[in-house]
Design a protein around this motif. Structure first.
Motif, short mmCIF file in Angstrom:
data_model
loop_
_atom_site.label_atom_id
_atom_site.label_comp_id
_atom_site.label_asym_id
_atom_site.label_seq_id
_atom_site.Cartn_x
_atom_site.Cartn_y
_atom_site.Cartn_z
N ILE A 174 -38.09 -114.45 -45.38
CA ILE A 174 -39.46 -114.48 -44.86
C ILE A 174 -40.31 -113.50 -45.66
N THR A 175 -41.40 -113.99 -46.20
CA THR A 175 -42.31 -113.13 -46.96
C THR A 175 -43.68 -113.14 -46.30
N GLY A 176 -44.49 -112.19 -46.68
CA GLY A 176 -45.84 -112.11 -46.12
C GLY A 176 -46.33 -110.68 -46.09
N GLU A 177 -47.61 -110.54 -45.87
CA GLU A 177 -48.22 -109.21 -45.83
C GLU A 177 -47.70 -108.41 -44.64
N SER A 178 -47.89 -107.11 -44.70
CA SER A 178 -47.49 -106.24 -43.60
C SER A 178 -48.30 -106.58 -42.35
N GLY A 179 -47.60 -106.64 -41.21
CA GLY A 179 -48.29 -106.86 -39.94
C GLY A 179 -48.50 -108.31 -39.56
N THR A 180 -47.93 -109.25 -40.33
CA THR A 180 -48.16 -110.68 -40.04
C THR A 180 -47.21 -111.24 -38.99
N GLY A 181 -46.14 -110.49 -38.67
CA GLY A 181 -45.22 -110.96 -37.64
C GLY A 181 -43.94 -111.57 -38.19
N LYS A 182 -43.36 -110.91 -39.20
CA LYS A 182 -42.15 -111.45 -39.82
C LYS A 182 -40.95 -111.40 -38.86
N GLU A 183 -40.83 -110.31 -38.09
CA GLU A 183 -39.71 -110.24 -37.14
C GLU A 183 -39.86 -111.26 -36.03
N ASP A 351 -70.89 -109.36 -28.70
CA ASP A 351 -70.98 -108.48 -29.87
C ASP A 351 -69.60 -108.19 -30.45
N VAL A 352 -68.62 -107.95 -29.57
CA VAL A 352 -67.26 -107.67 -30.02
C VAL A 352 -66.66 -108.91 -30.70
N LYS A 353 -66.91 -110.08 -30.14
CA LYS A 353 -66.41 -111.32 -30.77
C LYS A 353 -66.97 -111.48 -32.17
N ASP A 354 -68.27 -111.17 -32.33
CA ASP A 354 -68.88 -111.26 -33.67
C ASP A 354 -68.27 -110.26 -34.63
N ILE A 355 -68.02 -109.05 -34.14
CA ILE A 355 -67.41 -108.01 -34.98
C ILE A 355 -66.01 -108.44 -35.41
N PHE A 356 -65.24 -109.00 -34.48
CA PHE A 356 -63.89 -109.47 -34.81
C PHE A 356 -63.93 -110.53 -35.92
N LYS A 357 -64.94 -111.41 -35.86
CA LYS A 357 -65.04 -112.48 -36.86
C LYS A 357 -65.46 -111.94 -38.22
N GLN A 358 -66.25 -110.85 -38.23
CA GLN A 358 -66.74 -110.28 -39.49
C GLN A 358 -65.68 -109.41 -40.18
N TYR A 359 -64.84 -108.78 -39.40
CA TYR A 359 -63.86 -107.83 -39.95
C TYR A 359 -62.76 -108.58 -40.70
N HIS A 360 -62.23 -107.99 -41.79
CA HIS A 360 -61.26 -108.72 -42.62
C HIS A 360 -59.80 -108.47 -42.25
N TRP A 361 -59.50 -107.59 -41.30
CA TRP A 361 -58.17 -107.37 -40.74
C TRP A 361 -57.07 -107.18 -41.79
N PRO A 362 -57.16 -106.11 -42.57
CA PRO A 362 -56.12 -105.87 -43.58
C PRO A 362 -54.74 -105.64 -42.97
N GLY A 363 -54.69 -105.15 -41.72
CA GLY A 363 -53.41 -104.92 -41.05
C GLY A 363 -52.90 -106.11 -40.27
N ASN A 364 -53.63 -107.24 -40.37
CA ASN A 364 -53.21 -108.50 -39.76
C ASN A 364 -53.00 -108.39 -38.24
N LEU A 365 -51.99 -109.10 -37.71
CA LEU A 365 -51.79 -109.16 -36.26
C LEU A 365 -51.49 -107.80 -35.65
N ARG A 366 -50.75 -106.97 -36.39
CA ARG A 366 -50.41 -105.65 -35.86
C ARG A 366 -51.69 -104.83 -35.63
N GLU A 367 -52.61 -104.89 -36.58
CA GLU A 367 -53.86 -104.15 -36.43
C GLU A 367 -54.69 -104.72 -35.29
#
Length: 452
Positions: A174-183, A351-367
């Protein structure tokens, strides 16, 4: 009435906790030693075991493995007064439901026990025959060990791969960025396999010093080295019949890679200090956020081991690549945070929903999960508001708003070019700076038609 076992060497504390739990409707046995506990959980079936991480003359993590070996469905909560988060996390990787630090309040432990027993009930319902019309627009839950389908094409493709490979005995990389849920994906493969009645043992290869890796993988016999005060099973034996998940396998030393390869080829192991061969029947699932093909090319990872663990590969998409699923993940993590923190937050403000959509989430699901849990903790009303978010999340939106025509794609292209320049156009180094795989970087370069 749920049946519980408390394993605690502090007799007064153990008896006090036993009386409290009996008053709250549980059938509770007690043990003051690991040996007595082993006798009891072999003779009786317990819905949940509450055990101290530190016990005299016995390793708490080994006891956890013993419990899971006798009955994998028994939920285990680990108690620790040593503030050793690393050991507690390792316990969770070995199958513990959760840990709780001493001192704790009666309400806290009661909430943990109810949550653990509820999860087992849900798991049993999940394994029952399902209504064919049930919705499949579900989410990945890294803590509850569930993988469910999102609505994005990337999530659907991932689920199809899991369904395809799970019933086989093929080794999976299993490959992928950190925080994507490999386990989570690894556990989903196990849960959908014919080995799902046996143990799923997760090992963080990056957290094991190379000096003790042999003992951790294969176990040891008493007296084989300083500190070996008793016989100990290794991860291979603990996973016998089930699945052994090796996370961050690229961090293994070359010597440990040779030992692992030999064990996988022969399906036999020897404990440290013993000449007796032990046959093991396990499925291997591995994970990495590194480029192992490059590691093979530069000689830091054995090519024969790479082919042994890579009979089938699955790349976990980043959160950006399945952005349509963001609301589903957010709602799921909100419910999870409510359950964990004892809150009843209803949702997110516009406002929070809009912020979530704008943010790029480098830490993926964990973040995303961490941001939501923090926000729920800080929220006193019904809705999560902007003030409850970390500054780096909403500042990203504000800085984007200051630049005309600055789209998400423009931002990503700028970051890729910046990383490439910073790494002197070494794509492997640039991928590490961007916290993505080299394959993902190549795909993005082609997608944006970057002339390099």
């Amino acid at each position: 009435m749920p049946k519980l076992l408390i394993i605690e060497d502090d007799a007064a504390f153990c008896q006090m906790l036993q009386k409290f739990l009996i008053r709250n409707g549980y059938d509770v046995d007690e043990s003051f030693t690991a040996q007595d506990a082993k006798t009891k959980f072999k003779a009786s079936t317990y819905d949940l075991v509450l055990t101290d991480l530190r016990l005299p003359n016995y390793d708490g993590l080994q006891l956890l493995s013993d419990i899971k070996e006798v009955n994998p469905k028994t939920q285990v909560i680990v108690m620790t007064g040593y503030a050793e988060v690393g050991s507690a996390v390792e316990a969770m990787k070995k199958g513990a439901y959760d840990y709780i630090s001493k001192p704790f309040t009666p309400e806290e432990i009661l909430m943990q026990i109810k949550s653990a027993l509820n999860q087992e009930t849900e798991r049993q319902l999940d394994s029952a025959p399902k209504d064919s019309h049930k919705s499949e627009n579900l989410v990945v839950d890294p803590q509850d060990d569930r993988v469910v389908i999102g609505i994005s094409e990337a999530s659907k493709k991932l689920h199809e791969y899991i369904k395809l490979v799970a019933p086989t005995d093929m080794s999976v990389l299993i490959t992928g960025e950190s925080g994507t849920g490999k386990e989570v994906t690894a556990r989903a493969i196990h849960d959908n396999s014919k080995r799902n009645e046996h143990n799923f043992v997760a090992v963080d290869c990056g957290a094991i010093p190379k000096e003790i890796a042999t003992s951790e993988f294969f176990g040891h016999v008493k007296g084989s080295f300083t500190g070996a005060v008793e016989d100990k099973k290794g991860h291979f034996e603990a996973a016998n019949g089930g699945t052994l998940f090796l996370d961050e396998i690229g961090n293994l030393s070359y010597e440990n890679q040779i030992q692992l390869l030999r064990a996988l080829q022969e399906r036999k192991i020897k404990r440290v200090g013993s000449n007796k061969e032990i046959e093991v029947d396990i499925r291997i699932v591995t994970a990495t956020n590194e480029d192992l093909t490059e590691a093979v090319e530069n000689g830091s990872f054995r090519e024969d081991l790479f082919h042994r663990i890579n009979e089938f590969s699955v790349e976990i998409p980043s959160l950006e690549e399945r952005f349509e699923d963001l609301p589903l993940f957010a709602d799921f993590f909100l419910k999870k945070a409510n359950r964990s923190l004892g809150k009843v937050v209803q949702g997110f403000s516009g406002d929070v929903k809009d912020i979530f959509k704008q943010y790029h989430w480098p830490g993926n699901l964990r973040e995303l999960q961490n941001v939501i849990k923090r926000a729920v903790l800080l929220t006193s009303g019904d809705m999560v508001e902007k003030a409850a978010l970390p500054k780096e999340v909403y500042k990203s939106k504000e800085s984007n708003a200051k630049v005309d025509n600055f789209s998400k794609a423009d931002y990503e292209k700028e970051q890729i070019v910046k990383a490439l320049k910073q790494s002197n156009f070494n794509k492997s180094k640039a991928a590490k700076l961007l916290q993505i795989t080299r394959k993902t970087l190549y795909n993005k370069i082609n997608h944006y038609n970057l002339d390099l």
